[in-house]
Design a protein around this motif. Sequence first.
Motif, PDB file in Angstrom:
ATOM      1  N   ASP A 184       0.775  -1.330   0.035  1.00  0.00           N
ATOM      2  CA  ASP A 184      -0.026   0.026   0.107  1.00  0.00           C
ATOM      3  C   ASP A 184       0.951   1.191  -0.003  1.00  0.00           C
ATOM      4  OD1 ASP A 184      -2.475   1.506   0.322  1.00  0.00           O
ATOM      5  OD2 ASP A 184      -1.577   1.981   2.301  1.00  0.00           O
ATOM      6  N   LEU A 185       1.937   1.234   0.783  1.00  0.00           N
ATOM      7  CA  LEU A 185       2.824   2.351   0.874  1.00  0.00           C
ATOM      8  C   LEU A 185       3.675   2.642  -0.369  1.00  0.00           C
ATOM      9  CD1 LEU A 185       4.014   4.869   2.711  1.00  0.00           C
ATOM     10  CD2 LEU A 185       5.561   3.314   3.408  1.00  0.00           C
ATOM     11  N   LEU A 186       4.396   1.541  -0.887  1.00  0.00           N
ATOM     12  CA  LEU A 186       5.148   1.637  -1.867  1.00  0.00           C
ATOM     13  C   LEU A 186       4.507   2.117  -3.437  1.00  0.00           C
ATOM     14  CD1 LEU A 186       7.582  -1.254  -1.341  1.00  0.00           C
ATOM     15  CD2 LEU A 186       7.953   1.108  -0.443  1.00  0.00           C
ATOM     16  N   SER A 187       3.135   1.351  -3.272  1.00  0.00           N
ATOM     17  CA  SER A 187       2.526   1.639  -4.687  1.00  0.00           C
ATOM     18  C   SER A 187       1.994   3.240  -4.777  1.00  0.00           C
ATOM     19  CB  SER A 187       1.229   0.659  -4.566  1.00  0.00           C
ATOM     20  OG  SER A 187       0.459   0.918  -3.788  1.00  0.00           O
ATOM     21  N   ARG A 188       2.063   3.827  -3.881  1.00  0.00           N
ATOM     22  CA  ARG A 188       1.761   5.210  -4.091  1.00  0.00           C
ATOM     23  C   ARG A 188       2.664   5.831  -4.540  1.00  0.00           C
ATOM     24  NH1 ARG A 188       0.150   6.308   2.295  1.00  0.00           N
ATOM     25  NH2 ARG A 188      -1.452   4.693   2.699  1.00  0.00           N
ATOM     26  N   GLN A 189       4.209   5.501  -4.537  1.00  0.00           N
ATOM     27  CA  GLN A 189       5.249   6.158  -5.339  1.00  0.00           C
ATOM     28  C   GLN A 189       5.655   5.467  -6.522  1.00  0.00           C
ATOM     29  OE1 GLN A 189       6.470   9.095  -4.153  1.00  0.00           O
ATOM     30  NE2 GLN A 189       5.361   9.422  -2.252  1.00  0.00           N
ATOM     31  N   ASP A 190       4.884   4.182  -6.733  1.00  0.00           N
ATOM     32  CA  ASP A 190       5.269   3.263  -7.951  1.00  0.00           C
ATOM     33  C   ASP A 190       4.145   2.801  -8.577  1.00  0.00           C
ATOM     34  OD1 ASP A 190       6.529   1.336  -9.672  1.00  0.00           O
ATOM     35  OD2 ASP A 190       8.132   0.643  -8.128  1.00  0.00           O
ATOM     36  N   ASP A 191       3.966   3.384  -9.737  1.00  0.00           N
ATOM     37  CA  ASP A 191       2.773   3.459 -10.648  1.00  0.00           C
ATOM     38  C   ASP A 191       2.971   1.681 -11.288  1.00  0.00           C
ATOM     39  OD1 ASP A 191       1.644   5.447  -9.919  1.00  0.00           O
ATOM     40  OD2 ASP A 191       1.788   6.660 -11.851  1.00  0.00           O
ATOM     41  N   ASP A 192       4.388   1.493 -11.721  1.00  0.00           N
ATOM     42  CA  ASP A 192       4.416   0.100 -12.283  1.00  0.00           C
ATOM     43  C   ASP A 192       4.040  -1.049 -11.209  1.00  0.00           C
ATOM     44  OD1 ASP A 192       5.197   1.568 -14.667  1.00  0.00           O
ATOM     45  OD2 ASP A 192       7.430   1.463 -14.130  1.00  0.00           O
ATOM     46  N   LEU A 193       4.748  -0.817  -9.953  1.00  0.00           N
ATOM     47  CA  LEU A 193       4.476  -1.806  -8.903  1.00  0.00           C
ATOM     48  C   LEU A 193       2.830  -2.003  -8.756  1.00  0.00           C
ATOM     49  CD1 LEU A 193       5.838  -3.507  -6.889  1.00  0.00           C
ATOM     50  CD2 LEU A 193       5.573  -1.575  -5.229  1.00  0.00           C
ATOM     51  N   LEU A 194       2.049  -1.068  -8.617  1.00  0.00           N
ATOM     52  CA  LEU A 194       0.708  -1.048  -8.522  1.00  0.00           C
ATOM     53  C   LEU A 194       0.271  -1.704  -9.913  1.00  0.00           C
ATOM     54  CD1 LEU A 194      -1.705  -0.648  -6.993  1.00  0.00           C
ATOM     55  CD2 LEU A 194      -1.981   1.772  -8.210  1.00  0.00           C
ATOM     56  N   ALA A 195       0.514  -1.377 -10.983  1.00  0.00           N
ATOM     57  CA  ALA A 195      -0.149  -2.305 -12.157  1.00  0.00           C
ATOM     58  C   ALA A 195       0.456  -3.685 -12.215  1.00  0.00           C
ATOM     59  CB  ALA A 195       0.639  -1.476 -13.345  1.00  0.00           C
ATOM     60  N   ASP A 196       1.484  -3.883 -11.840  1.00  0.00           N
ATOM     61  CA  ASP A 196       2.053  -5.439 -11.746  1.00  0.00           C
ATOM     62  C   ASP A 196       1.097  -6.140 -10.850  1.00  0.00           C
ATOM     63  OD1 ASP A 196       3.763  -4.959 -13.841  1.00  0.00           O
ATOM     64  OD2 ASP A 196       5.399  -4.738 -12.613  1.00  0.00           O
ATOM     65  N   TYR A 197       0.879  -5.510  -9.807  1.00  0.00           N
ATOM     66  CA  TYR A 197       0.138  -6.181  -8.630  1.00  0.00           C
ATOM     67  C   TYR A 197      -1.217  -6.156  -9.004  1.00  0.00           C
ATOM     68  CZ  TYR A 197      -2.196  -7.372  -4.120  1.00  0.00           C
ATOM     69  OH  TYR A 197      -2.801  -7.696  -3.271  1.00  0.00           O
ATOM     70  N   VAL A 198      -1.723  -5.455  -9.574  1.00  0.00           N
ATOM     71  CA  VAL A 198      -3.478  -5.473 -10.071  1.00  0.00           C
ATOM     72  C   VAL A 198      -3.471  -6.572 -11.259  1.00  0.00           C
ATOM     73  CG1 VAL A 198      -5.141  -4.202 -11.344  1.00  0.00           C
ATOM     74  CG2 VAL A 198      -3.927  -3.007  -9.479  1.00  0.00           C
ATOM     75  N   GLN A 199      -2.402  -6.705 -12.106  1.00  0.00           N
ATOM     76  CA  GLN A 199      -2.476  -7.637 -13.097  1.00  0.00           C
ATOM     77  C   GLN A 199      -2.205  -9.033 -12.605  1.00  0.00           C
ATOM     78  OE1 GLN A 199       0.364  -6.922 -16.282  1.00  0.00           O
ATOM     79  NE2 GLN A 199      -0.736  -7.667 -17.977  1.00  0.00           N
ATOM     80  N   ASP A 200      -1.253  -9.278 -11.934  1.00  0.00           N
ATOM     81  CA  ASP A 200      -0.925 -10.598 -11.436  1.00  0.00           C
ATOM     82  C   ASP A 200      -0.336 -10.214  -9.819  1.00  0.00           C
ATOM     83  OD1 ASP A 200      -0.302 -13.093 -10.685  1.00  0.00           O
ATOM     84  OD2 ASP A 200       1.196 -13.281 -12.485  1.00  0.00           O
ATOM     85  N   GLU A 201      -0.937 -10.839  -8.768  1.00  0.00           N
ATOM     86  CA  GLU A 201      -0.463 -10.550  -7.545  1.00  0.00           C
ATOM     87  C   GLU A 201       0.730 -11.529  -7.451  1.00  0.00           C
ATOM     88  OE1 GLU A 201      -3.475 -11.262  -4.518  1.00  0.00           O
ATOM     89  OE2 GLU A 201      -5.095 -10.047  -5.335  1.00  0.00           O
ATOM     90  N   ALA A 202       0.758 -12.498  -7.784  1.00  0.00           N
ATOM     91  CA  ALA A 202       1.767 -13.409  -7.576  1.00  0.00           C
ATOM     92  C   ALA A 202       3.142 -12.766  -8.334  1.00  0.00           C
ATOM     93  CB  ALA A 202       1.467 -15.004  -8.192  1.00  0.00           C
ATOM     94  N   ALA A 203       3.051 -12.027  -9.293  1.00  0.00           N
ATOM     95  CA  ALA A 203       4.347 -11.344  -9.699  1.00  0.00           C
ATOM     96  C   ALA A 203       4.801 -10.447  -8.813  1.00  0.00           C
ATOM     97  CB  ALA A 203       4.007 -10.631 -11.009  1.00  0.00           C
TER      98      ALA A 203
END
Length: 667
Positions: A184-203
Motif C-alpha cells: 500500500d505504501l510503496l505503490s503510492r510512489q510506484d505506478d509500475d508496482l501497482l499495475a503489476d500487482y493489479v495484473q498478477d498478485e503473484a508477480a
Amino acid sequence: MKRLNLGILAHVDAGKTSLTERLLHHAGVIDEIGRVDDGSTQTDTLALERRRGITIRSAVVSFTVGGTSVNLIDTPGHPDFIAEVERALGVLDGALLVVSAVEGVQPQTRVLWRALRRLGVPALVFVNKIDRRGADPEGVLRGVSERLTPAVVPMGAVSGAGSRDARFTPFAAGDPGFTARLLDLLSRQDDDLLADYVQDEAAVGSGRLRAALAAQTARAAAHPLYFGSAMTGAGVPALLDGITGLLPGAGGDAEGPPSGTVFKVERGQGGEKIAYVRMYSGTVRPRDRIGFGAADGAEEKVTDVGVVDHGAEVLRAPVTAGRIGKLWGLGRVRVGDHIGERPAASPGRLGRQRHFPPPTLETVVAPVRRADRGALHAALTRLAEQDPLINLREDGPGEMSLLLYGEVQKEVLQATLLDEFGVRVAFRESTTICVERPVGAGAADEAIGVDPNPFLATVGLRVRPAPPGTGVRFGLEVELGAMPPTFFRAVEESVTETLRQGLRGWQVVDCAVSMTHCGYWARQSHSHGTFDKSMSSTAGDFRNLTPLVLMSALKQAGTRVHEPLHGFSIETPASTVRALLPVLAQLRAVPRDHRTRGGTCLLDGTIPAARVHELQRRLPGLTHGEGVLESAFERYEPVRGEPPSRPRSGVDPLDREEYLLHVVRRV
C-alpha cells in the motif's frame, strides 16, 4: 566493497551514543560496551563530554558488516550544538534518526527531521529504549507517522515492552499483514508496482517488494522503522540489516579529479590543524598539493593523511572517493572549504548553505585576570576554527563577543576555555541578535584624484534590498576586465566584512550590492625600476576605500532593524488555556491556530526569540506542570518602536575622519 557514510542523529538523551557503542560491539570493533554515564564511550572523547554525559562535537568511527564498510558520524543531540550537526549533514549518504520509546518525538527530533527532508537524505528510524518502563512503541509509531512522516514502514513487532525482556521480531518476508501494508505504501510512489500487482498478485513477491523498498528509501520517499534497545541489544541485528541493505552507498570515481568537503577542523596534541574531509571523487595522498577554499584559492601540501577503518585510525592510507579522511598540513583550511574541485554530486547538501537557523543569542566574554587577554584571544580564535558560527569579534580591550544557540553552549565554552587553555572567563548576560535589512536603494562613488578620496582607487557601489534569506549578494555593473581580478576580489571581500555591522551595528542581510564604477592606476616605477606605491594602485587601496563608499550608499538606502521570531507549539490541558492566553499576550506572542483533542489543546503561534526563555520559565506554573513547549527560529520581523542598537567594534567607517586616521596609522 560498499561504503556508507551514516549520520546518527537524535534529541538529547534518546540514546544515540549508546546505540553507537552497541553497533561497534556487534560488528566486533570493541569487546566491551562503554556507558555514557561512566564516560567510557568511543565517540565522547572530550573530558567535558565524559563529565557532562552529552555529545558536544561530532565524532567519526568505522565498522564493517558483511560487505559494507560504514563510517558512522555521531552528532550532538542538544540543540545548543546544532552547528555540529549541520556540518555533518552535508557529507552523509544516509542517516539514522533515534527516537526514545518513552519520550517519543521531541522538539529537536522534529528540527532534525525537517533538515533531513530539505536535503533529501535517506533515513531510517530506530525507536530505542523499548526495555524502559513507560515504553510505548505503538504510541511512538503513531507520533512518528503524524509528526514526522506518514511514509514510515515498521519493520517488525515488539513484545514485552517496558521490561528487560522486551524483544523486537522482524516481520517475515511472507507475512500477509506486512506485505499488504508495504504494498500500500510503496505503490503510492510506484505506478509500475501497482499495475503489476493489479495484473498478477503473484508477480509481486517479497523480493520485488524488498527491492522497491530499498529504491524508495534511497530516494527518501520511504523510511523503514525499527524498534530495539541499545542497552540490551534487542533489534540491533535487524537494524544493521536495514543499514546495509536499504541505504544507498557512497559513489564517486577514485581516479577522477580530487573533490571533497571539509566538515570538521580540530587541533592535534602538537597544535597542528587536522581537517576532516568527505571525498566525492579522486584521491588524496601524503605530499599532494591541493587547492581549497572558494575565496582565495589557497593551495598547500598535505603532510599526512589518515582514515578510520574498523575502529582504528590508519595513517598514510589514501583518502579515496566515498571515504572520510583526516588531512594534516593545511594550515589555512576552514570548515566548509572545498577540497580540489567543487563537488558536483549532491550539490544541495554542500558548501556553506544553511540547513538550520543562525544563532540568535550574543554574549560578551572577558578574562577574569587582565593578564589573560592575549591567551583568551588565541583560545577563542582556535575555537572559532572548529565552530565558525560563533562569529568571534572584538568589542573592546580584553572583551570579545560570541554568537550562541543557548546557555548550555555558554557553560561548555566556559569550561573548555578553563580545561583546555587555562583561561578563566566571565560572561555577560546573553542578548538577542537582530539584523538590519535595507529599506530602499542607495548609491555612492569616489574617484581617484578627486577630493576627498585619499586612495588610489575608484569605487562606486549601489545597495538594494534582496529577497529574504538571500544574505549578501555582490555583482558587477562594470566590465570584468576593467581592472585586475585581485582588485575586484578586494572590493567583494571588503563589502562582506563591512556589512557585518550596519548603521545600527547589526549585521546587514538580504542585501544586493553592485559595483557601478571602478578605476585604478597601473603599476608604475621610476626609471631605475623601483616600484612607486604613490603612483600605483594596490588591493589595499580598494579594501580601504570600499567601506567608506558602501556605508555612504547604505545611509542613503536606509536600514530597518529586524528581530528573530520563533514559531512555537504548546501542548497543554484544555482547562489551562484561559490562564495561558493573557501571558502569551504580555510576551508579545501571537497565537495563530489552536485545536482541541479530548482534554488536550494544541496551540501554535509566533513569539519574539527574546521572550522564549520567559515563556519556558512560566509555562509549568500556568499549566500545572503539564504544558510542553516546542520552539524554533522561524523568521525575522521588523522591531516595533525604537530599534535597538549594537555597540560597534573596530573603526567605524561612518566616522570618516576617525576611519582615515586609523588607516593612516596602520599603513
